[in-house]
Design a protein around this motif. Structure first.
Motif, PDB file in Angstrom:
ATOM      1  N   LYS A 848       2.742 -13.343 -30.003  1.00  0.00           N
ATOM      2  CA  LYS A 848       3.432 -12.884 -31.227  1.00  0.00           C
ATOM      3  C   LYS A 848       4.942 -13.052 -31.094  1.00  0.00           C
ATOM      4  O   LYS A 848       5.584 -13.712 -31.910  1.00  0.00           O
ATOM      5  N   THR A 849       5.497 -12.440 -30.032  1.00  0.00           N
ATOM      6  CA  THR A 849       6.950 -12.524 -29.826  1.00  0.00           C
ATOM      7  C   THR A 849       7.367 -13.969 -29.561  1.00  0.00           C
ATOM      8  O   THR A 849       8.427 -14.405 -30.005  1.00  0.00           O
ATOM      9  N   THR A 850       6.499 -14.726 -28.856  1.00  0.00           N
ATOM     10  CA  THR A 850       6.794 -16.139 -28.581  1.00  0.00           C
ATOM     11  C   THR A 850       6.955 -16.915 -29.882  1.00  0.00           C
ATOM     12  O   THR A 850       7.911 -17.673 -30.052  1.00  0.00           O
ATOM     13  N   LEU A 851       6.015 -16.703 -30.833  1.00  0.00           N
ATOM     14  CA  LEU A 851       6.094 -17.409 -32.119  1.00  0.00           C
ATOM     15  C   LEU A 851       7.370 -17.004 -32.862  1.00  0.00           C
ATOM     16  O   LEU A 851       8.072 -17.856 -33.422  1.00  0.00           O
ATOM     17  N   LEU A 852       7.687 -15.707 -32.822  1.00  0.00           N
ATOM     18  CA  LEU A 852       8.895 -15.227 -33.493  1.00  0.00           C
ATOM     19  C   LEU A 852      10.132 -15.915 -32.910  1.00  0.00           C
ATOM     20  O   LEU A 852      11.018 -16.357 -33.641  1.00  0.00           O
ATOM     21  N   ASN A 853      10.182 -16.014 -31.567  1.00  0.00           N
ATOM     22  CA  ASN A 853      11.322 -16.659 -30.897  1.00  0.00           C
ATOM     23  C   ASN A 853      11.404 -18.144 -31.231  1.00  0.00           C
ATOM     24  O   ASN A 853      12.487 -18.687 -31.427  1.00  0.00           O
ATOM     25  N   VAL A 854      10.244 -18.817 -31.299  1.00  0.00           N
ATOM     26  CA  VAL A 854      10.237 -20.248 -31.627  1.00  0.00           C
ATOM     27  C   VAL A 854      10.714 -20.460 -33.066  1.00  0.00           C
ATOM     28  O   VAL A 854      11.549 -21.325 -33.344  1.00  0.00           O
ATOM     29  N   LEU A 855      10.231 -19.618 -33.983  1.00  0.00           N
ATOM     30  CA  LEU A 855      10.635 -19.753 -35.390  1.00  0.00           C
ATOM     31  C   LEU A 855      12.122 -19.469 -35.566  1.00  0.00           C
ATOM     32  O   LEU A 855      12.800 -20.103 -36.368  1.00  0.00           O
ATOM     33  N   ALA A 856      12.635 -18.512 -34.785  1.00  0.00           N
ATOM     34  CA  ALA A 856      14.052 -18.129 -34.921  1.00  0.00           C
ATOM     35  C   ALA A 856      14.961 -18.992 -34.051  1.00  0.00           C
ATOM     36  O   ALA A 856      16.150 -18.696 -33.929  1.00  0.00           O
ATOM     37  N   GLN A 857      14.409 -20.031 -33.428  1.00  0.00           N
ATOM     38  CA  GLN A 857      15.172 -20.937 -32.545  1.00  0.00           C
ATOM     39  C   GLN A 857      15.825 -20.183 -31.391  1.00  0.00           C
ATOM     40  O   GLN A 857      16.991 -20.384 -31.077  1.00  0.00           O
ATOM     41  N   ARG A 858      15.051 -19.302 -30.756  1.00  0.00           N
ATOM     42  CA  ARG A 858      15.604 -18.493 -29.676  1.00  0.00           C
ATOM     43  C   ARG A 858      14.950 -18.790 -28.333  1.00  0.00           C
ATOM     44  O   ARG A 858      14.901 -17.940 -27.466  1.00  0.00           O
ATOM     45  N   THR A 859      14.398 -19.968 -28.170  1.00  0.00           N
ATOM     46  CA  THR A 859      13.790 -20.318 -26.880  1.00  0.00           C
ATOM     47  C   THR A 859      14.767 -21.169 -26.086  1.00  0.00           C
ATOM     48  O   THR A 859      15.478 -21.990 -26.657  1.00  0.00           O
ATOM     49  N   SER A 860      14.821 -20.936 -24.766  1.00  0.00           N
ATOM     50  CA  SER A 860      15.754 -21.711 -23.938  1.00  0.00           C
ATOM     51  C   SER A 860      15.014 -22.616 -22.959  1.00  0.00           C
ATOM     52  O   SER A 860      15.609 -23.471 -22.324  1.00  0.00           O
ATOM     53  N   THR A 861      13.676 -22.408 -22.811  1.00  0.00           N
ATOM     54  CA  THR A 861      12.911 -23.274 -21.912  1.00  0.00           C
ATOM     55  C   THR A 861      11.732 -23.846 -22.683  1.00  0.00           C
ATOM     56  O   THR A 861      11.419 -23.407 -23.789  1.00  0.00           O
TER      57      THR A 861
END
Length: 1443
Positions: A848-861
């Motif tokens: 859930k949080t992973t999808l939220l981070n991907v949608l919000a462009q908040r992934t660094s790896t």
């Protein structure tokens, strides 16, 4: 008769229980064979003997209880009754945030004195009656702050933190004081936080608890070890912990078991202690619904089988969980609104006049009736209670209250009518005590047994942290090698006498210094020791004793390595006896200093003052050892310090031990050189103290006696004194640990900004203090920040959104090491439309949080594949700036007010072109929208969970997000009413055009109805459902039922139903692949068509443009200004930090100043001035360590929340932090200068340069070097260790401890060390170009050849070597002083020149500039995310792994 549900014993671990059954059957078989097997068996025992009947675990336990009865072992149980219970606490009259200014404000002082004289009191609980019998479970419900924790603590007999506890509380026939004194281990309170030693394994944690509470009388006479093993086997099996038995428990920085498993470890530990009455405080916090249910099922088992009394408080309790309880107590603002059977509570409140919301769980309904905003009154003929007092009065007159009173009376009659029961309890408790334990003690094992158990645990803790021990040993080896090579093979000449003293002093002090680093760790373990002391596991002092005993072998190994390296590299006296005396004193001194620092830590409740005092004491120990300032030179008023300084006795012993066999060849004979080749020894003399005319060497014994007043004959006296100090410090440690274990209890009162309007600050307090009667009787079920005002503000000001955000075929893959990859998201599609509230759900680990981070462009790896669109077109360049993201953790600057936090967000995230007045006006609107206007001046760090969550949302709204609002778990950790308030607020935002995507952990049915759409994921990040929920979730339920799921029960929570159906949760399973079902469904095809339609429509409109064309909304200088202002205010509101900084400067300035008070112009006086300067520079170590803590704290806020929002540049943050820290450090160093310069007696005419270097340039240096080290460190602890290690180089190679000419290979370090130039500049200016007047002992007496005067004889020598004669015309006993001016002394001994002072100042500025460059470089290299291929990524990963 209780109607509570009960639980089968193999619920958690079917295979584990089966294995345990087989083991127990075999053991029982063995017992049977031993006894001969001729007796007839009781039917219930047949299951134990290995017959073919199925094994019944519960029956085995009941048989064990029966065996207890048949043997002489007495079983005991305990319940509690309470009548008219009242708990009085300290009233929370409006409290203001302390600032540096308020500390020195006389009015504040008067307020504090008045508060101490007449403390404001208030009732936390009043009018409570009830009983909890053995085998019963009581659920305590209430809103946060209503008094649930207080009731649990009071029932568990933990009364220390309250002003008074009144009323009649009885544990069967025992009073609370009797229980506290004798049976403390039988009644326990478990706090909501799971705090354990992180480096112990699960098995070690549970077996320690079992070991300390093993009864003396045991079934079948098994040994203590067997009992502990059985206990651990049973508990790890029942609670499903067998698979993690050998896993570390772990904490935030050490990887260990999961949150749910850690919770079960806490339960198992409490049960291993055989406690009979347990209070569990909000123990399901942070657990999802399935894990929470497992937890309470485990308690049900323990209560049923062990005949325990159990009291639990829980937030957001599901229906299945509620049904496990026998009784429930509802608290309304400290009053008892209900106490009685759990299955009759719902109907009681419905009859009272309130109705539950649709599908509202019973627990949520019971809490809702105590919330004026959450309850739904029914139209009934009579008036219904509304205030807490009315609720309590209504209950007192009800039938259920009468039933409760009868229950209390019947239990009391049952207990008092059986006097043998109390006697049996006492006998049973006595029988548990070990042989040599006092029968009236609450501890059941003797002190030697406790010591043994704690020694074992301490060894296990060290083993679990083997890496830490290795790092410690390596640091000793490295330091030994560095110091050994610095003083490599010192010559046996008098020129190296001072160096020998230096290396011996360092060897004695270094290992003791390492123990200072233990202080934070000692505070970290204190809550564990306190909890286990309250559980009567062991005396706290035994923990201190065990730590000391385990330390001895570890210290021996470390110091043997360290001593051998230093001793033989330096080339100290090569005899076995001298080496062992050296080692003996270094070892004893280390243990003595460790005991001292530990006793100091144990005396305080907070680490900050402990570290400050430790720093000042360390300075005194160093100053008064006799190395820096020999005893004859100490001023009379402070000489007494050397007599109470253990370091001084140790130093005397190792110094005289070294010098007793040393006859140093004289390095400088006077006169010598050209023209004196044929002079006999009779006419020459050695200048070293202790030289005898006519001898070419100096006797070491005489040297130390004259220089230091030390004697080798005192060695064993000194050893006795050091040991006596060690024992005294150890006894102090044990005493203080035993009586000062209570960790400083932090008061959770809300604080307000100083100068805030009284009305704002007090309104909230008065609301709580008053019974809210007037507000409610007026009929308006509202409170400040009411719904109508909030909705009005939202309708007027919420930013309208018209753009639709969509994503298609998203995949996300991350590397997991060894070249492997893991897919976290698998082909996820969906969209978020304005005006709609979309829920993103799934079990723990579904992504859930992973999808939220991907949608919000908040992934660094990792690698993201798939498309993200706004209106079917590419995302704007500043997409992150146009969206709001509320994280699960409410990360804020703790010292800011709510208004300041919002204004900071608005200032930096809204365009700079927007006038500040407009931003301020919008912040006020956001405060209204979020219902925070009455908390605008409250300090964020002191807010409750709900208001903190509202602040997080408000901070994002203040940025005016144009596209979308993301929220991650906005209801996590909230009670059901606060969760409802947050969700209705989000619903209002959505109704006014906001597009919201929100993850949520298994919500209640009524919360679930707030959402419009649902995206449901399963483990592996695969879509199971995306679509509308429909009224009462019917659309979603129909989808699952049509595709073959079971039917959803009318009263079932749809959120729990769908998770159960797809096989989420701890015990659920599924017979079909719901991801495949989804992919083949009509709904999935409709979703694809809908997304295509959105794209087609959107592409006919112009693309969403970037509002900002640079990376940030505001200019760099504007960012620096705002950040500097925020940091300055944060410093000002942290008086503990600033006062520690200023006091450290003032106290060390005074101590150093008075130690070297009015230093004379003799040779020793000049050396004293040198050490006065040198000791002043050491001050920078604690000062730099202090400033690293706020640096890292502020940086983590940037990394967690502000960087992903593109609020400001990291370079602006660094610049602001440097600029803000410097003035405070200049102020501190200026205070040091004032206390130190004139006290030592430096000349007035030279104060200007010294002030410039010491109080202006030096703070610039230690501020920037401290921040440079912090910039590359993951935590403050690592920063402190790194800094101390690096600083040891700076101090070793600056030419003071080891003069430049003797540095040998290390001379290059002398050239690059900044302290070389700092000390040269300070000393050259302060004491250069001055005349030296030798004191009487410093004159060298020599006899000239007959027929020549002293002047004639020494004329040539003085012209080349310097110095002067007092009697040039004498023909005998020439009085020669070897140094005429300070320049000669400084240059010959320390390579310091007065002429270099301005060059040195320039070089210091270069070092400062270099440090500043390093701060930026290290921050960029170690903390700023870059592509994985960049050069430093490997190093960063390694550091992160270490962390």
């Amino acid at each position: 008769m209780s109607h509570a549900s009960h639980v089968s014993l193999d619920h958690f671990d079917h295979h584990g229980v089966a294995a345990l059954r087989r083991t127990m059957s075999q053991q029982s078989q063995g017992v049977k064979e031993v006894k001969g097997g001729s007796e007839s068996m009781h039917p219930s025992e047949a299951t134990i003997t290995g017959t073919d009947e199925p094994f019944d675990f519960e029956k085995v336990l009941r048989t064990a209880v029966k065996k207890l009865g048949e043997s002489d072992i007495k079983k005991r149980e305990i319940g509690v009754t309470f009548k008219d219970l009242r708990v009085v606490g300290m009233g929370s009259a409006a409290s203001y945030q302390q600032t540096l200014g308020s500390l020195f404000n006389p009015r504040t002082l008067i307020e504090q004195i008045n508060k101490m004289r007449r403390p404001p009191l208030r009732d936390i609980l009043a009018g409570f009656d009830g009983v909890v019998r053995p085998g019963e479970m009581l659920l305590v419900l209430g809103r946060p702050g209503s008094g649930c924790s207080t009731l649990l603590k009071t029932l568990a007999n933990q009364r220390d933190e309250y002003h008074a506890v009144e009323g009649d509380v009885m544990y069967d026939t025992f009073t609370p004081s009797e229980v506290a004194k004798r049976y403390r281990g039988d009644v326990q309170y478990s706090p909501e936080d799971d705090i354990h030693f992180p480096t112990l394994t699960v098995e070690q944690t549970i077996s320690f608890a079992a070991k300390t509470r093993t009864p003396r009388a045991r079934i079948d006479g098994i040994s203590r070890d067997q009992y502990v093993k059985h206990m651990v086997d049973m508990l790890t099996t029942i609670f499903g912990l067998r698979h993690v038995r050998n896993t570390l428990v772990g904490d935030a920085s050490i990887r260990g078991v999961s949150g749910g498993e850690k919770k079960r470890v806490s339960i198992a530990e409490a049960l291993a202690t055989n406690s009979l009455f347990n209070s569990w405080d909000n123990s399901t916090r942070g657990l999802d619904a399935s894990t929470a249910l497992e937890f309470v099922r485990a308690l049900r088992i323990a209560t049923d089988v062990g005949r325990q009394s159990t009291v639990v408080s829980i937030y957001q309790a599901g229906e299945q969980l509620y049904e496990l309880f026998d009784k429930v107590c509802v608290i309304y603002e400290g009053r008892m609104a209900y106490f009685g059977p759990a299955n009759r509570a719902r109907q009681y409140f419905i009859d009272m006049g309130y109705e539950p919301a649709n599908r509202q769980t019973t627990a949520d309904f019971l809490v809702a009736v105590t919330d004026p905003n959450g309850r739904i009154p029914r139209s009934v003929g009579h008036s219904i209670p509304r205030t807490a007092v009315e609720f309590a009065e209504h209950f007192k007159t009800s039938d259920l209250a009468a039933l409760n009173r009868d229950d209390i009376q019947s239990y009391q009659a049952e207990v008092t009518g059986q006097p043998h029961r109390a006697e049996q309890y006492k006998q049973s408790a006595k029988a548990d005590h070990a042989k040599r334990t006092s029968k009236s003690s609450p501890y059941i094992i003797s002190i030697p047994m406790q010591t043994r158990a704690l020694i074992t645990r301490r060894i296990q803790i060290l083993r679990g942290n083997a890496a830490g021990q290795i790092v410690n040993l390596v640091s000793f080896i490295i330091q030994g090698i560095i110091m050994g090579t610095t003083f490599l093979k010192v010559p046996d000449t008098t020129s190296a006498y001072f160096s020998r003293g230096g290396i011996l002093f360092f060897a004695l002090l270094f290992s003791g210094l390492q123990s200072m680093a233990e202080i934070p760790a000692l505070f970290a373990q204190r809550p564990i020791v306190l909890r286990q002391y309250k559980a009567a596991m062991y005396h706290p002092f035994v923990e201190g004793l065990a730590m000391t005993l385990v330390d001895i072998p570890v210290t021996v190994i470390t110091l043997i390595v360290f001593s051998v390296i230093i001793y033989f590299l330096v080339g100290l006296q090569q005899s076995a006896g001298q080496f062992f005396v050296f080692f003996l004193f270094v070892f004893t001194m280390t243990l003595t200093l460790k005991a001292w620092f530990r006793a100091l830590a144990a005396s305080f409740t907070d680490p900050a003052p402990a570290q400050t005092i430790a720093g000042v004491v360390l300075l005194l120990l160093v100053l008064y050892t006799g190395y820096n300032i020999p005893k004859p030179s100490m001023i009379g008023g402070l000489r007494w310090i050397s007599y109470i300084n253990p370091l001084r006795y140790g130093y005397e012993a190792i110094l005289t031990n070294e010098f007793r066999t040393l006859n140093g060849t004289c390095a400088t004979l006077v006169p010598s050189g050209p023209g004196y080749e044929d002079i006999s020894l009779a006419n020459q003399v050695c200048t070293t103290v202790g030289a005898v005319p006519g001898q070419p060497y100096v006797d070491g014994n005489r040297y130390v006696e004259l220089s230091y007043q030390y004697s080798y004959s005192n060695t064993w006296r000194n050893f006795g004194i050091v040991v006596a100090f060690g024992i005294a410090f150890l006894l102090t440690l044990l005493l203080v640990t035993e009586f000062n274990t209570a960790a400083g209890v932090k008061n959770a009162a809300m604080l307000w900004k100083r100068g805030a309007k009284k009305t704002d600050a007090v309104k909230e307090q008065e609301e709580e203090e008053k019974s809210k009667g007037d507000l409610e009787k007026a009929g308006g079920e509202t409170r400040p920040g009411s719904m109508s005002e909030m909705e009005k503000a939202i309708a007027e000001s919420a930013p309208k959104m018209t753009d639709i955000f969509s994503w298609q075929h998203l995949q996300y893959v991350v590397p997991v090491g060894s070249g492997e990859q893991r897919r976290l998201l698998d082909d996820v599609s969906g969209f978020v439309a304005p005006g709609k509230l979309t829920a993103l759900m799934g079990e723990s680990g579904a992504g859930k949080t992973t999808l939220l981070n991907v949608l919000a462009q908040r992934t660094s790896t990792g690698v993201v594949m798939g498309d993200r669109y706004v209106n079917g077109q590419a995302l704007p360049a500043d997409f992150q700036a146009q969206t709001g993201y509320c994280q699960q953790m409410d990360t804020h600057l703790e010292t800011a007010t709510v208004r300041e936090a919002l204004l900071f967000s608005a200032s930096l995230r809204q365009p700079q072109s927007v006038p500040i007045a407009e931003k301020e006006a919008y912040v006020e609107t956001c405060l209204k929208m979020c219902g925070l206007e009455h908390h605008a001046e409250a300090i964020v760090g002191t807010l409750g969970v709900e208001h903190r969550k509202r602040t997080t949302i408000a901070v994002e709204l203040a940025a005016k997000p144009k596209l979308l609002l993301f929220l991650d778990e906005p209801t996590s950790g909230l009670d059901s009413q606060s969760a409802w308030a947050i969700m209705t607020f989000l619903r209002s935002l959505a109704d006014n055009g906001q597009a919201i995507l929100c993850t949520i952990h298994q919500p209640s049915a009524e919360l679930f109805q707030v959402f419009d759409r649902l995206l449901l994921l399963r483990k592996g990040g695969q879509t199971v459902y995306f679509g509308d929920l429909g009224r009462h979730s019917t659309t979603m339920i129909d989808y699952f039922e049509q595709h073959g799921s079971r039917k959803c029960d009318p009263n079932e929570n749809p959120a729990e139903f769908m998770l159960d159906v797809i096989g989420a949760g701890a015990t659920a399973t599924t017979d079909r692949d719901w991801h495949d079902v989804w992919q083949g469904s009509e709904e999935a095809q409709r979703l694809t068509q809908e997304i295509e339609r959105i794209h087609a429509e959107g592409r006919q409109r112009p693309a969403v443009e970037a509002t900002v064309h640079s990376e940030f909304t505001t200019s760099w200088t504007y960012q620096v200004k705002e950040l500097a202002h925020r940091d300055l205010v944060a410093h000002w509101r942290d008086p503990v930090y600033l006062v520690a900084k200023l006091m450290l400067n003032i106290m060390s300035g005074l101590f150093i100043g008075f130690t070297f008070f009015k230093a004379k112009n003799t040779i020793q006086g000049t050396q004293n001035k040198l050490f006065a300067v040198f000791m002043g520079t050491i001050n920078s170590v604690p000062l730099a360590s202090q400033l690293q803590v706020p640096f890292i704290r502020t940086r983590s806020i940037y990394e967690i929340r502000e960087r992903p929002s593109r609020m400001y540049s990291w370079t602006a943050l660094i610049t602001a932090m440097i600029l803000v820290e410097i003035p405070f450090n200049i102020l501190g160093s200026s205070l040091f200068f004032l206390c130190w310069y004139w006290t030592v007696g430096f000349p007035n005419s030279r104060a200007g340069y010294t002030y410039l270097v010491y109080a202006v340039v030096f703070p610039l240096y230690y501020t920037t070097i401290g921040q440079a080290v912090a910039a590359m460190s993951p935590t403050a602890e690592i920063a402190a260790i790194l800094f101390s290690f690096l600083f040891s180089f700076v101090l070793t190679f600056n030419g003071v401890m080891q003069p430049f000419r003797l540095l040998g290979w290390w001379q290059w370090m002398y050239r690059v060390t900044p302290f070389t130039y700092l000390i040269e500049g300070l000393l050259g200016q302060a004491i250069g170009k001055s005349e030296v007047q030798c004191s009487d002992v410093e004159y060298v007496t020599l006899t000239p050849p007959s027929g020549r005067t002293c002047g004639q004889y020494l004329q040539n020598y003085i012209s080349t070597a310097g110095g002067y004669l007092t009697n040039p015309d004498a023909t005998s006993e020439c009085q020669y002083c070897s140094i005429q001016n300070t320049d000669q002394f400084l240059e010959s001994s320390f390579n310091i020149q007065y002429a270099h002072r301005w060059r040195d100042l320039g070089l210091l500025f270069i070092y400062v500039a270099f440090n500043i460059a390093c701060i930026y470089a290290f921050m960029y290299l170690f903390r700023i995310p870059k592509s994985s291929g960049s050069g430093f990524s490997w190093l960063k990963k390694r550091l992160a792994r270490r962390r």
